[in-house]
Design a protein around this motif. Structure first.
Motif, mmCIF file in Angstrom:
data_model
loop_
_atom_site.group_PDB
_atom_site.id
_atom_site.type_symbol
_atom_site.label_atom_id
_atom_site.label_comp_id
_atom_site.label_asym_id
_atom_site.label_seq_id
_atom_site.Cartn_x
_atom_site.Cartn_y
_atom_site.Cartn_z
ATOM 1 N N ALA A 26 2.106 -7.336 10.093
ATOM 2 C CA ALA A 26 2.486 -8.534 10.391
ATOM 3 C C ALA A 26 2.144 -9.615 9.425
ATOM 4 C CB ALA A 26 1.368 -9.050 11.560
ATOM 5 N N ARG A 27 1.259 -9.370 8.688
ATOM 6 C CA ARG A 27 1.027 -10.124 7.363
ATOM 7 C C ARG A 27 2.147 -10.009 6.280
ATOM 8 N NH1 ARG A 27 -4.522 -8.552 5.381
ATOM 9 N NH2 ARG A 27 -5.020 -9.786 7.101
ATOM 10 N N ASN A 28 2.651 -8.831 6.190
ATOM 11 C CA ASN A 28 3.801 -8.783 5.413
ATOM 12 C C ASN A 28 4.884 -9.328 5.956
ATOM 13 O OD1 ASN A 28 2.370 -6.689 3.811
ATOM 14 N ND2 ASN A 28 3.268 -4.948 4.739
ATOM 15 N N ILE A 29 5.305 -9.237 7.224
ATOM 16 C CA ILE A 29 6.403 -9.988 7.978
ATOM 17 C C ILE A 29 6.135 -11.621 7.634
ATOM 18 C CG2 ILE A 29 7.420 -10.753 9.779
ATOM 19 C CD1 ILE A 29 7.085 -7.673 10.648
ATOM 20 N N ALA A 30 4.932 -12.338 7.923
ATOM 21 C CA ALA A 30 4.721 -13.545 7.438
ATOM 22 C C ALA A 30 4.824 -14.167 6.072
ATOM 23 C CB ALA A 30 3.142 -13.537 7.937
ATOM 24 N N ASN A 31 4.651 -13.068 5.286
ATOM 25 C CA ASN A 31 5.064 -13.465 3.696
ATOM 26 C C ASN A 31 6.260 -13.129 3.292
ATOM 27 O OD1 ASN A 31 2.387 -14.667 2.768
ATOM 28 N ND2 ASN A 31 1.591 -12.892 3.738
ATOM 29 N N ALA A 32 7.175 -12.698 4.345
ATOM 30 C CA ALA A 32 8.472 -12.303 3.648
ATOM 31 C C ALA A 32 9.221 -13.173 2.672
ATOM 32 C CB ALA A 32 9.570 -12.232 5.015
ATOM 33 N N ASP A 33 8.906 -14.350 2.902
ATOM 34 C CA ASP A 33 9.666 -15.441 1.998
ATOM 35 C C ASP A 33 8.599 -15.926 0.985
ATOM 36 O OD1 ASP A 33 12.097 -15.519 3.251
ATOM 37 O OD2 ASP A 33 11.429 -17.194 4.733
ATOM 38 N N THR A 34 7.533 -15.395 0.632
ATOM 39 C CA THR A 34 6.651 -15.873 -0.357
ATOM 40 C C THR A 34 6.931 -15.076 -1.524
ATOM 41 O OG1 THR A 34 4.926 -15.858 1.206
ATOM 42 C CG2 THR A 34 4.242 -16.006 -0.998
ATOM 43 N N PRO A 35 7.186 -16.137 -2.699
ATOM 44 C CA PRO A 35 7.768 -15.374 -4.004
ATOM 45 C C PRO A 35 6.377 -14.407 -4.577
ATOM 46 C CG PRO A 35 8.128 -17.741 -3.991
ATOM 47 C CD PRO A 35 7.146 -17.465 -2.689
ATOM 48 N N ALA A 36 7.142 -13.244 -5.172
ATOM 49 C CA ALA A 36 6.162 -12.243 -5.631
ATOM 50 C C ALA A 36 4.988 -11.649 -4.872
ATOM 51 C CB ALA A 36 5.576 -13.017 -6.877
ATOM 52 N N TYR A 37 5.293 -11.872 -3.405
ATOM 53 C CA TYR A 37 4.514 -11.069 -2.624
ATOM 54 C C TYR A 37 4.906 -9.669 -2.323
ATOM 55 C CZ TYR A 37 1.868 -9.837 1.779
ATOM 56 O OH TYR A 37 1.092 -9.069 2.532
ATOM 57 N N GLN A 38 3.740 -8.798 -2.632
ATOM 58 C CA GLN A 38 4.236 -7.411 -2.430
ATOM 59 C C GLN A 38 3.609 -6.611 -1.165
ATOM 60 O OE1 GLN A 38 6.098 -5.434 -4.713
ATOM 61 N NE2 GLN A 38 6.530 -7.181 -5.418
ATOM 62 N N ALA A 39 4.784 -6.005 -0.639
ATOM 63 C CA ALA A 39 4.138 -5.473 0.882
ATOM 64 C C ALA A 39 3.116 -4.528 0.731
ATOM 65 C CB ALA A 39 5.431 -4.852 1.558
ATOM 66 N N LYS A 40 2.223 -4.412 1.793
ATOM 67 C CA LYS A 40 1.068 -3.452 1.784
ATOM 68 C C LYS A 40 1.131 -2.665 3.068
ATOM 69 C CE LYS A 40 -1.837 -6.874 -0.437
ATOM 70 N NZ LYS A 40 -0.997 -7.659 -0.774
ATOM 71 N N ASP A 41 0.564 -1.400 3.014
ATOM 72 C CA ASP A 41 0.441 -0.662 4.131
ATOM 73 C C ASP A 41 -0.565 0.242 3.876
ATOM 74 O OD1 ASP A 41 1.412 0.621 6.636
ATOM 75 O OD2 ASP A 41 2.801 1.654 5.595
ATOM 76 N N LEU A 42 -1.239 0.727 5.174
ATOM 77 C CA LEU A 42 -2.235 1.715 5.136
ATOM 78 C C LEU A 42 -1.726 3.069 4.717
ATOM 79 C CD1 LEU A 42 -4.488 0.705 7.999
ATOM 80 C CD2 LEU A 42 -5.103 0.397 5.811
ATOM 81 N N SER A 43 -2.224 3.878 4.231
ATOM 82 C CA SER A 43 -2.171 5.247 4.027
ATOM 83 C C SER A 43 -2.424 6.111 5.432
ATOM 84 C CB SER A 43 -2.921 5.872 3.005
ATOM 85 O OG SER A 43 -4.361 5.691 3.078
#
Length: 128
Positions: A26-43
């Motif tokens: 959800a945080r990744n989707i919320a920052n979809a338009d944030t420049p230089a944001y890198q998606a994160k995920d749990l292993s």
């Protein structure tokens, strides 16, 4: 009383892992338009003991058989995903939606395991 059974502990941990992963997605989707944001995920969720040595040691049968080193440990922490979208960040909404569905399925699986084992305990006690 029944929380000490391993099957319940595993189901609860899987549900907690799925919820934490869904929060990151959800945080990744919320920052979809944030420049230089890198998606994160749990292993991936690991059923093994975290204190146990999970080192993988492959054996090569000939010179150059294993071209690149493999990661020493699996299933630990938050992973920053590589990639770049058109707007300068690393979030792919399609990928995030697929991960969200996977996480929802894992949570549903955990609740089904918990519920079915609770029904087995009730049946063994003579309660429907």
């Amino acid at each position: 009383m029944f929380q000490n059974l391993k099957v319940f502990q595993t189901a609860i941990k899987l549900a907690q892992h799925s919820a934490a992963r869904q929060e990151l997605i959800a945080r990744n989707i919320a920052n979809a338009d944030t420049p230089a944001y890198q998606a994160k995920d749990l292993s991936a969720f690991a059923l093994t003991n975290p204190k146990r040595d999970l080192t993988f040691r492959p054996s090569a049968s000939r010179q150059g058989h294993i071209a690149r080193p493999l990661p020493a440990r699996f299933g630990e922490g938050v992973v920053v995903e590589d990639g770049m979208s058109a707007n300068g960040n690393g979030v792919s909404l399609e990928t995030e939606m697929v991960k969200s569905a996977e996480s929802a399925r894992a949570h549903s699986r955990a609740m089904t395991i918990y519920r079915s084992n609770l029904n087995i305990l009730r049946a063994s006690l003579g309660r429907n």
